[in-house]
Scaffold this motif. Sequence first.
Motif, PDB file in Angstrom:
ATOM      1  N   THR A 276     -10.144  13.941  -7.708  1.00  0.00           N
ATOM      2  CA  THR A 276      -9.693  13.424  -8.994  1.00  0.00           C
ATOM      3  C   THR A 276     -10.555  13.975 -10.118  1.00  0.00           C
ATOM      4  O   THR A 276     -11.792  13.954 -10.035  1.00  0.00           O
ATOM      5  CB  THR A 276      -9.763  11.887  -8.999  1.00  0.00           C
ATOM      6  OG1 THR A 276      -8.920  11.383  -7.955  1.00  0.00           O
ATOM      7  CG2 THR A 276      -9.310  11.318 -10.330  1.00  0.00           C
TER       8      THR A 276
ATOM      9  N   MET B 103       0.968  -1.136  -4.988  1.00  0.00           N
ATOM     10  CA  MET B 103       0.485   0.197  -5.310  1.00  0.00           C
ATOM     11  C   MET B 103       1.686   1.126  -5.377  1.00  0.00           C
ATOM     12  O   MET B 103       2.536   1.114  -4.485  1.00  0.00           O
ATOM     13  CB  MET B 103      -0.482   0.725  -4.244  1.00  0.00           C
ATOM     14  CG  MET B 103      -0.939   2.154  -4.508  1.00  0.00           C
ATOM     15  SD  MET B 103      -1.736   2.908  -3.086  1.00  0.00           S
ATOM     16  CE  MET B 103      -2.172   4.522  -3.770  1.00  0.00           C
TER      17      MET B 103
ATOM     18  N   ASP C 192       0.845  -1.194   0.000  1.00  0.00           N
ATOM     19  CA  ASP C 192       0.000   0.000   0.000  1.00  0.00           C
ATOM     20  C   ASP C 192       0.881   1.244   0.000  1.00  0.00           C
ATOM     21  O   ASP C 192       1.851   1.332   0.765  1.00  0.00           O
ATOM     22  CB  ASP C 192      -0.890  -0.023   1.246  1.00  0.00           C
ATOM     23  CG  ASP C 192      -1.993   1.011   1.214  1.00  0.00           C
ATOM     24  OD1 ASP C 192      -2.447   1.364   0.111  1.00  0.00           O
ATOM     25  OD2 ASP C 192      -2.419   1.451   2.303  1.00  0.00           O
ATOM     26  N   HIS C 193       0.571   2.197  -0.862  1.00  0.00           N
ATOM     27  CA  HIS C 193       1.309   3.465  -0.927  1.00  0.00           C
ATOM     28  C   HIS C 193       2.814   3.267  -1.105  1.00  0.00           C
ATOM     29  O   HIS C 193       3.619   3.861  -0.371  1.00  0.00           O
ATOM     30  CB  HIS C 193       1.029   4.325   0.311  1.00  0.00           C
ATOM     31  CG  HIS C 193      -0.359   4.878   0.359  1.00  0.00           C
ATOM     32  ND1 HIS C 193      -0.783   5.912  -0.450  1.00  0.00           N
ATOM     33  CD2 HIS C 193      -1.432   4.506   1.102  1.00  0.00           C
ATOM     34  CE1 HIS C 193      -2.061   6.157  -0.198  1.00  0.00           C
ATOM     35  NE2 HIS C 193      -2.481   5.316   0.723  1.00  0.00           N
TER      36      HIS C 193
ATOM     37  N   ILE D  22      -5.536  12.117  -1.526  1.00  0.00           N
ATOM     38  CA  ILE D  22      -6.343  11.619  -0.416  1.00  0.00           C
ATOM     39  C   ILE D  22      -5.651  12.047   0.871  1.00  0.00           C
ATOM     40  O   ILE D  22      -4.528  11.623   1.150  1.00  0.00           O
ATOM     41  CB  ILE D  22      -6.491  10.088  -0.487  1.00  0.00           C
ATOM     42  CG1 ILE D  22      -7.169   9.684  -1.804  1.00  0.00           C
ATOM     43  CG2 ILE D  22      -7.285   9.580   0.714  1.00  0.00           C
ATOM     44  CD1 ILE D  22      -7.155   8.196  -2.076  1.00  0.00           C
TER      45      ILE D  22
ATOM     46  N   ALA E 153      -9.541  10.169  -5.569  1.00  0.00           N
ATOM     47  CA  ALA E 153      -9.848  11.018  -4.420  1.00  0.00           C
ATOM     48  C   ALA E 153     -11.253  11.568  -4.607  1.00  0.00           C
ATOM     49  O   ALA E 153     -11.496  12.368  -5.515  1.00  0.00           O
ATOM     50  CB  ALA E 153      -8.837  12.152  -4.313  1.00  0.00           C
TER      51      ALA E 153
ATOM     52  N   ASP F 167       2.422   5.106  -5.403  1.00  0.00           N
ATOM     53  CA  ASP F 167       1.729   6.358  -5.119  1.00  0.00           C
ATOM     54  C   ASP F 167       2.564   7.540  -5.593  1.00  0.00           C
ATOM     55  O   ASP F 167       3.453   8.018  -4.890  1.00  0.00           O
ATOM     56  CB  ASP F 167       1.441   6.480  -3.622  1.00  0.00           C
ATOM     57  CG  ASP F 167       0.605   7.706  -3.281  1.00  0.00           C
ATOM     58  OD1 ASP F 167       0.309   8.503  -4.196  1.00  0.00           O
ATOM     59  OD2 ASP F 167       0.236   7.853  -2.101  1.00  0.00           O
TER      60      ASP F 167
ATOM     61  N   GLU G  62      -1.807  -0.982  -8.621  1.00  0.00           N
ATOM     62  CA  GLU G  62      -2.774   0.049  -8.253  1.00  0.00           C
ATOM     63  C   GLU G  62      -2.047   1.380  -8.221  1.00  0.00           C
ATOM     64  O   GLU G  62      -0.868   1.449  -7.854  1.00  0.00           O
ATOM     65  CB  GLU G  62      -3.363  -0.258  -6.870  1.00  0.00           C
ATOM     66  CG  GLU G  62      -4.247   0.839  -6.275  1.00  0.00           C
ATOM     67  CD  GLU G  62      -4.631   0.581  -4.818  1.00  0.00           C
ATOM     68  OE1 GLU G  62      -4.884   1.562  -4.096  1.00  0.00           O
ATOM     69  OE2 GLU G  62      -4.640  -0.601  -4.384  1.00  0.00           O
TER      70      GLU G  62
ATOM     71  N   GLU H  43      -2.769   6.007  -7.837  1.00  0.00           N
ATOM     72  CA  GLU H  43      -3.660   7.047  -7.313  1.00  0.00           C
ATOM     73  C   GLU H  43      -3.489   8.342  -8.095  1.00  0.00           C
ATOM     74  O   GLU H  43      -2.383   8.702  -8.497  1.00  0.00           O
ATOM     75  CB  GLU H  43      -3.342   7.281  -5.833  1.00  0.00           C
ATOM     76  CG  GLU H  43      -4.158   8.361  -5.142  1.00  0.00           C
ATOM     77  CD  GLU H  43      -3.778   8.510  -3.671  1.00  0.00           C
ATOM     78  OE1 GLU H  43      -3.792   9.659  -3.194  1.00  0.00           O
ATOM     79  OE2 GLU H  43      -3.463   7.496  -3.017  1.00  0.00           O
TER      80      GLU H  43
ATOM     81  N   ALA I  71      -7.145   4.254  -7.551  1.00  0.00           N
ATOM     82  CA  ALA I  71      -7.578   4.883  -6.302  1.00  0.00           C
ATOM     83  C   ALA I  71      -7.872   6.355  -6.537  1.00  0.00           C
ATOM     84  O   ALA I  71      -6.946   7.162  -6.637  1.00  0.00           O
ATOM     85  CB  ALA I  71      -6.505   4.726  -5.229  1.00  0.00           C
TER      86      ALA I  71
ATOM     87  N   HIS J 246      -9.708   4.300  -0.375  1.00  0.00           N
ATOM     88  CA  HIS J 246      -8.764   4.450   0.725  1.00  0.00           C
ATOM     89  C   HIS J 246      -9.471   5.190   1.861  1.00  0.00           C
ATOM     90  O   HIS J 246     -10.393   5.968   1.640  1.00  0.00           O
ATOM     91  CB  HIS J 246      -7.539   5.247   0.274  1.00  0.00           C
ATOM     92  CG  HIS J 246      -6.582   4.453  -0.557  1.00  0.00           C
ATOM     93  ND1 HIS J 246      -5.314   4.141  -0.134  1.00  0.00           N
ATOM     94  CD2 HIS J 246      -6.716   3.903  -1.781  1.00  0.00           C
ATOM     95  CE1 HIS J 246      -4.701   3.430  -1.058  1.00  0.00           C
ATOM     96  NE2 HIS J 246      -5.535   3.275  -2.088  1.00  0.00           N
TER      97      HIS J 246
ATOM     98  N   SER K  83       0.960  10.340  -6.484  1.00  0.00           N
ATOM     99  CA  SER K  83      -0.073  11.379  -6.501  1.00  0.00           C
ATOM    100  C   SER K  83       0.456  12.758  -6.127  1.00  0.00           C
ATOM    101  O   SER K  83      -0.169  13.771  -6.441  1.00  0.00           O
ATOM    102  CB  SER K  83      -1.232  10.997  -5.569  1.00  0.00           C
ATOM    103  OG  SER K  83      -0.786  10.854  -4.228  1.00  0.00           O
TER     104      SER K  83
END
Length: 280
Positions: A155, A102, A82-83, A138, A175, A104, A132, A134, A173, A208, A106
């Motif tokens: 998003t 994932m 995750d992240h 978030i 937002a 990230d 995954e 993003e 993912a 999330h 973002s």
Amino acid sequence: MTLVTTKEILEDAYANRYAVGAFGVHNLEIMKAIISGAEAAGVPVILQTTSSTYKYFEMPYLIALANAAAEQSSVPVALHLDHGESLKHVMECLRAGYTSVMIDGSGLPFEDNIKLVKRVVEVSKAVGVPVEAELGTIGGVEDDVVVDETKSVFTDPEMAGRFVHETGIDSFAPAFGTAHGAYREEPKLQFDLLDQIRQATNVPLVMHGASGVSEESVRKAIGLGVSKVNFSTELKDLFAEQLRSYFIEHPAENDPRKYFLPARESLTKLVEKKVRMLQA
């Protein structure tokens, strides 16, 4: 059975409008509770960690425990990063045996985010691992991921469509009003925006920051394409609460087999409740 990837379980969830629970793992007791809760409901489950968690665990121990849990489980189990903060962290997890990652990006400019994600997709799909990513921001706090909620950015559906198409990610993912960590009040989710994102992307969506979101809101989001729902804060809060309560009642107890058990049993019930809720 062995660890599975998230691709097949999320594609089925997306096609049939239900969601799979993804739960933050921080120690053996929490891992066992997550598996037990999923088994009680008879549904697949995703174990997930941030990079700070696998560093705390130490990777060889984490992988050995996750593999053992999956082999003994009666339901499919995936292990997800995750992240992921960088290609380096993703590569560490791919080499170790994670079955989902994932990345990230973002916080990067849009084009730089695409460039990073495309590279992660390239290396991950070479070993059969889904990705995954993003877009948007978030807010909130999750382990070492800290984002000022006042700077959250929803998003944009058009950009989301381009992002998913150009990167080739397997799940997305967005937002749309959730935040990591504990909520001060019920979040105001942007369901119209979520529906526009679903139509623009046509891939399983990820929520999330689901800890504290009402069952009604979660179910509505599932109907709009959310196929993976992340929980972490509620588990940590309950685990700590149960330990504090136990030591108030048993201040002299020193046997971990005794004080961990009620905490684990409480988490098992919570996980079962959450995954049953996701079968909308």
